[in-house]
Design a protein around this motif. Structure first.
Motif, PDB file in Angstrom:
ATOM      1  N   GLY A 365       0.783  -1.224   0.000  1.00  0.00           N
ATOM      2  CA  GLY A 365       0.000   0.000   0.000  1.00  0.00           C
ATOM      3  C   GLY A 365       0.817   1.278   0.000  1.00  0.00           C
ATOM      4  O   GLY A 365       0.261   2.371  -0.078  1.00  0.00           O
ATOM      5  N   LEU A 366       2.149   1.166   0.096  1.00  0.00           N
ATOM      6  CA  LEU A 366       3.019   2.344   0.107  1.00  0.00           C
ATOM      7  C   LEU A 366       3.642   2.535  -1.273  1.00  0.00           C
ATOM      8  O   LEU A 366       4.036   1.567  -1.930  1.00  0.00           O
ATOM      9  N   ASN A 367       3.759   3.801  -1.704  1.00  0.00           N
ATOM     10  CA  ASN A 367       4.288   4.056  -3.038  1.00  0.00           C
ATOM     11  C   ASN A 367       5.811   4.164  -3.034  1.00  0.00           C
ATOM     12  O   ASN A 367       6.472   4.085  -1.999  1.00  0.00           O
ATOM     13  N   ALA A 368       6.358   4.380  -4.235  1.00  0.00           N
ATOM     14  CA  ALA A 368       7.812   4.361  -4.431  1.00  0.00           C
ATOM     15  C   ALA A 368       8.518   5.484  -3.681  1.00  0.00           C
ATOM     16  O   ALA A 368       9.682   5.330  -3.281  1.00  0.00           O
ATOM     17  N   ILE A 369       7.850   6.625  -3.492  1.00  0.00           N
ATOM     18  CA  ILE A 369       8.489   7.743  -2.799  1.00  0.00           C
ATOM     19  C   ILE A 369       8.809   7.372  -1.355  1.00  0.00           C
ATOM     20  O   ILE A 369       9.926   7.603  -0.866  1.00  0.00           O
ATOM     21  N   ILE A 370       7.818   6.765  -0.678  1.00  0.00           N
ATOM     22  CA  ILE A 370       8.033   6.346   0.712  1.00  0.00           C
ATOM     23  C   ILE A 370       9.063   5.230   0.784  1.00  0.00           C
ATOM     24  O   ILE A 370       9.976   5.256   1.630  1.00  0.00           O
ATOM     25  N   TRP A 371       8.945   4.232  -0.091  1.00  0.00           N
ATOM     26  CA  TRP A 371       9.894   3.116  -0.071  1.00  0.00           C
ATOM     27  C   TRP A 371      11.310   3.587  -0.376  1.00  0.00           C
ATOM     28  O   TRP A 371      12.279   3.099   0.224  1.00  0.00           O
ATOM     29  N   GLY A 372      11.452   4.516  -1.307  1.00  0.00           N
ATOM     30  CA  GLY A 372      12.783   5.026  -1.637  1.00  0.00           C
ATOM     31  C   GLY A 372      13.456   5.659  -0.444  1.00  0.00           C
ATOM     32  O   GLY A 372      14.630   5.396  -0.149  1.00  0.00           O
ATOM     33  N   LEU A 373      12.699   6.476   0.293  1.00  0.00           N
ATOM     34  CA  LEU A 373      13.255   7.142   1.467  1.00  0.00           C
ATOM     35  C   LEU A 373      13.537   6.145   2.588  1.00  0.00           C
ATOM     36  O   LEU A 373      14.588   6.201   3.251  1.00  0.00           O
ATOM     37  N   LEU A 374      12.619   5.189   2.801  1.00  0.00           N
ATOM     38  CA  LEU A 374      12.796   4.201   3.871  1.00  0.00           C
ATOM     39  C   LEU A 374      13.996   3.299   3.616  1.00  0.00           C
ATOM     40  O   LEU A 374      14.835   3.077   4.504  1.00  0.00           O
ATOM     41  N   LEU A 375      14.098   2.754   2.387  1.00  0.00           N
ATOM     42  CA  LEU A 375      15.195   1.843   2.071  1.00  0.00           C
ATOM     43  C   LEU A 375      16.526   2.570   2.070  1.00  0.00           C
ATOM     44  O   LEU A 375      17.546   2.033   2.540  1.00  0.00           O
ATOM     45  N   GLY A 376      16.539   3.796   1.548  1.00  0.00           N
ATOM     46  CA  GLY A 376      17.783   4.568   1.553  1.00  0.00           C
ATOM     47  C   GLY A 376      18.241   4.892   2.960  1.00  0.00           C
ATOM     48  O   GLY A 376      19.431   4.782   3.291  1.00  0.00           O
ATOM     49  N   TRP A 377      17.286   5.247   3.810  1.00  0.00           N
ATOM     50  CA  TRP A 377      17.608   5.583   5.205  1.00  0.00           C
ATOM     51  C   TRP A 377      18.093   4.337   5.950  1.00  0.00           C
ATOM     52  O   TRP A 377      19.063   4.405   6.721  1.00  0.00           O
ATOM     53  N   PHE A 378      17.430   3.198   5.736  1.00  0.00           N
ATOM     54  CA  PHE A 378      17.851   1.947   6.374  1.00  0.00           C
ATOM     55  C   PHE A 378      19.271   1.572   5.942  1.00  0.00           C
ATOM     56  O   PHE A 378      20.126   1.220   6.774  1.00  0.00           O
ATOM     57  N   TYR A 379      19.548   1.668   4.637  1.00  0.00           N
ATOM     58  CA  TYR A 379      20.867   1.298   4.121  1.00  0.00           C
ATOM     59  C   TYR A 379      21.946   2.235   4.667  1.00  0.00           C
ATOM     60  O   TYR A 379      23.034   1.785   5.065  1.00  0.00           O
ATOM     61  N   ALA A 380      21.635   3.537   4.715  1.00  0.00           N
ATOM     62  CA  ALA A 380      22.602   4.502   5.237  1.00  0.00           C
ATOM     63  C   ALA A 380      22.902   4.228   6.706  1.00  0.00           C
ATOM     64  O   ALA A 380      24.062   4.259   7.136  1.00  0.00           O
ATOM     65  N   SER A 381      21.861   3.922   7.481  1.00  0.00           N
ATOM     66  CA  SER A 381      22.054   3.627   8.906  1.00  0.00           C
ATOM     67  C   SER A 381      22.890   2.375   9.090  1.00  0.00           C
ATOM     68  O   SER A 381      23.795   2.316   9.943  1.00  0.00           O
ATOM     69  N   LEU A 382      22.632   1.354   8.275  1.00  0.00           N
ATOM     70  CA  LEU A 382      23.366   0.086   8.353  1.00  0.00           C
ATOM     71  C   LEU A 382      24.833   0.285   8.023  1.00  0.00           C
ATOM     72  O   LEU A 382      25.714  -0.199   8.732  1.00  0.00           O
ATOM     73  N   MET A 383      25.116   1.022   6.961  1.00  0.00           N
ATOM     74  CA  MET A 383      26.507   1.257   6.542  1.00  0.00           C
ATOM     75  C   MET A 383      27.260   2.134   7.534  1.00  0.00           C
ATOM     76  O   MET A 383      28.438   1.944   7.778  1.00  0.00           O
ATOM     77  N   ASN A 384      26.554   3.099   8.130  1.00  0.00           N
ATOM     78  CA  ASN A 384      27.192   3.967   9.108  1.00  0.00           C
ATOM     79  C   ASN A 384      27.536   3.194  10.374  1.00  0.00           C
ATOM     80  O   ASN A 384      28.575   3.440  11.012  1.00  0.00           O
ATOM     81  N   LYS A 385      26.675   2.241  10.760  1.00  0.00           N
ATOM     82  CA  LYS A 385      26.969   1.394  11.921  1.00  0.00           C
ATOM     83  C   LYS A 385      28.212   0.556  11.649  1.00  0.00           C
ATOM     84  O   LYS A 385      29.063   0.372  12.516  1.00  0.00           O
ATOM     85  N   LYS A 386      28.301   0.030  10.399  1.00  0.00           N
ATOM     86  CA  LYS A 386      29.457  -0.788  10.024  1.00  0.00           C
ATOM     87  C   LYS A 386      30.738   0.035  10.107  1.00  0.00           C
ATOM     88  O   LYS A 386      31.764  -0.418  10.594  1.00  0.00           O
ATOM     89  N   ALA A 387      30.662   1.300   9.617  1.00  0.00           N
ATOM     90  CA  ALA A 387      31.833   2.168   9.636  1.00  0.00           C
ATOM     91  C   ALA A 387      32.251   2.486  11.068  1.00  0.00           C
ATOM     92  O   ALA A 387      33.441   2.558  11.376  1.00  0.00           O
ATOM     93  N   GLU A 388      31.265   2.638  11.961  1.00  0.00           N
ATOM     94  CA  GLU A 388      31.566   2.948  13.349  1.00  0.00           C
ATOM     95  C   GLU A 388      32.205   1.767  14.065  1.00  0.00           C
ATOM     96  O   GLU A 388      33.057   1.939  14.938  1.00  0.00           O
TER      97      GLU A 388
END
Length: 390
Positions: A365-388
């Motif tokens: 029920g969610l469109n591409a705009i919401i999914w794009g922001l959610l997936l990008g934010w999740f990936y950024a958080s995951l990669m930043n944790k790895k870097a830390e």
């Protein structure tokens, strides 16, 4: 009679220029958004009337009260987003989403932690999302080269020459060329235009959970990140203190009130507002708010004459409309792409946000705009944790 201190030529010309640039750079996109939403000609007139009145009255009210140049505007990126998502919802449901967007902006003005949380969204991701929303418009600007090559070359040459010699007025020049070309292609276009004062058309809002998630929330995020935050930054850049809370509370309330008439967004202007804040407007920084007073009056006039605007643009060939909209957004698209991929830390996450948003997918029920922001934010958080942790 208006006090003569408000009759400065520089104030009037700055106000007119700000409105002209604001309108000519995005009026076509507003019309496309309203059409995509299924609005009739009378309802489109109501949209432009509501937008003109809400921008004009709020600009005059804030600037007069605070003696500060506070110019409001509609959200051009928000309108571009609506073109893509509006066909998936009926008009009353969209109006309900506009009401919710206004409510969210109002609440943001009341709740400081909410505005702080919004600021924590990496700007690289939000601009990548915006770039994906704008890209299809810019691509479509070049499609008429196949069906109307002479028209395309005329418009492109006008775009290039005006960018070279009078960049501020590029869209005004394109609009003039587009109008002339449209009249040349259809001699009856003049007879279709009629001059009358626009009338408001009320549409009772309906509220739908999916429309709130897919329309109201993205419109709120786009409006806050691309318009209000940049508008505040623009004011600070010219040495003015922005009364942030009153602006958010007031524009949110006005947005809610005007939504049933087509007022889909109200926010701070950024680029056009700068035209009312420069040294050329008035050597006395404290007097420059008078230019916004004039801009507000011209906003109201443009809203009242919405019937004339709609009657002309509705009769435009679709190819001319595509080129006007696409060329209008090229500069914004370039700025978004540069910002999205400038930070190495978020580059991959921005790419994911960009591609997912561009894909047009719909899931749960969610469109591409919401999914794009959610997936990008999740990936950024995951990669930043790895870097830390490394």
């Amino acid at each position: 009679m208006m006090n003569t201190k408000y009759l400065s030529v520089s104030h009037i010309t700055a106000g007119v220029s700000a409105v002209l640039i604001g309108y000519t750079s995005s009026i076509v996109i507003i019309l496309q958004a309203a059409t995509a939403a299924g609005a009739s000609a009378a309802q489109i007139e109501s949209w432009l009337l509501a937008l003109g009145l809400m921008m004009g009255l709020s600009s005059i009210g804030y600037s007069w009260y605070y003696k500060t140049p506070i110019l409001t505007a509609w959200s051009t990126p928000g309108a571009a987003m609506l073109v893509g998502v509006a066909p998936q919802h009926d008009l009353p449901t969209l109006v309900g989403a506009f009401v919710v967007t206004g409510a969210l902006i109002f609440i943001t003005g009341l709740v400081t932690p909410l505005s702080n949380a919004l600021k924590r969204i990496p700007s690289s991701l939000s601009t990548a999302m915006l770039a994906a929303i704008l890209l299809p418009f810019c691509v479509k600007a070049f499609e008429p080269i196949m069906s109307m090559p002479a028209m395309f070359l005329l418009m492109f040459i006008a775009y290039a020459l005006s960018k070279r010699f009078a960049a501020k007025y590029t869209m005004l020049m394109l609009l003039i060329v587009g109008l002339a070309a449209a009249f040349y292609l259809d001699n009856d276009l003049v007879s279709t235009a009629h001059f009358a004062v626009a009338n408001p058309a009320w549409l009772t809002p309906e509220f739908d959970v999916m429309a709130i998630f897919n329309v109201a929330v993205p419109l709120y995020i786009v409006t806050m990140l691309s318009q209000n935050l940049s508008g505040i930054a623009m004011m600070q850049n010219y040495g003015y203190t922005a009364p942030v809370k009153p602006i958010l509370i007031g524009t949110g309330v006005i947005n809610m009130m005007a939504a049933p008439f087509g007022g889909f967004s109200l926010n701070l202007a950024a680029i056009s507002a700068a035209m009312c804040m420069t040294e050329e407007v008035d050597s006395n920084k404290g007097n420059r708010y008078r230019a916004v007073i004039w801009a507000g009056l011209f906003y109201i006039l443009a809203g009242l004459l919405a019937t004339s605007v709609v009657s002309i643009f509705v009769a435009f060939p679709s190819e001319v409309t595509q080129m006007l909209a696409g060329f209008a957004l090229l500069g914004t698209l370039l700025m978004c792409l540069q910002s999205a991929f400038s930070n190495v830390r978020y580059r991959e996450a921005s790419l994911l946000t960009f591609l997912v948003t561009l894909s047009g997918i719909s899931f749960l029920g969610l469109n591409a705009i919401i999914w794009g922001l959610l997936l990008g934010w999740f990936y950024a958080s995951l990669m930043n944790k790895k870097a830390e942790n490394s």
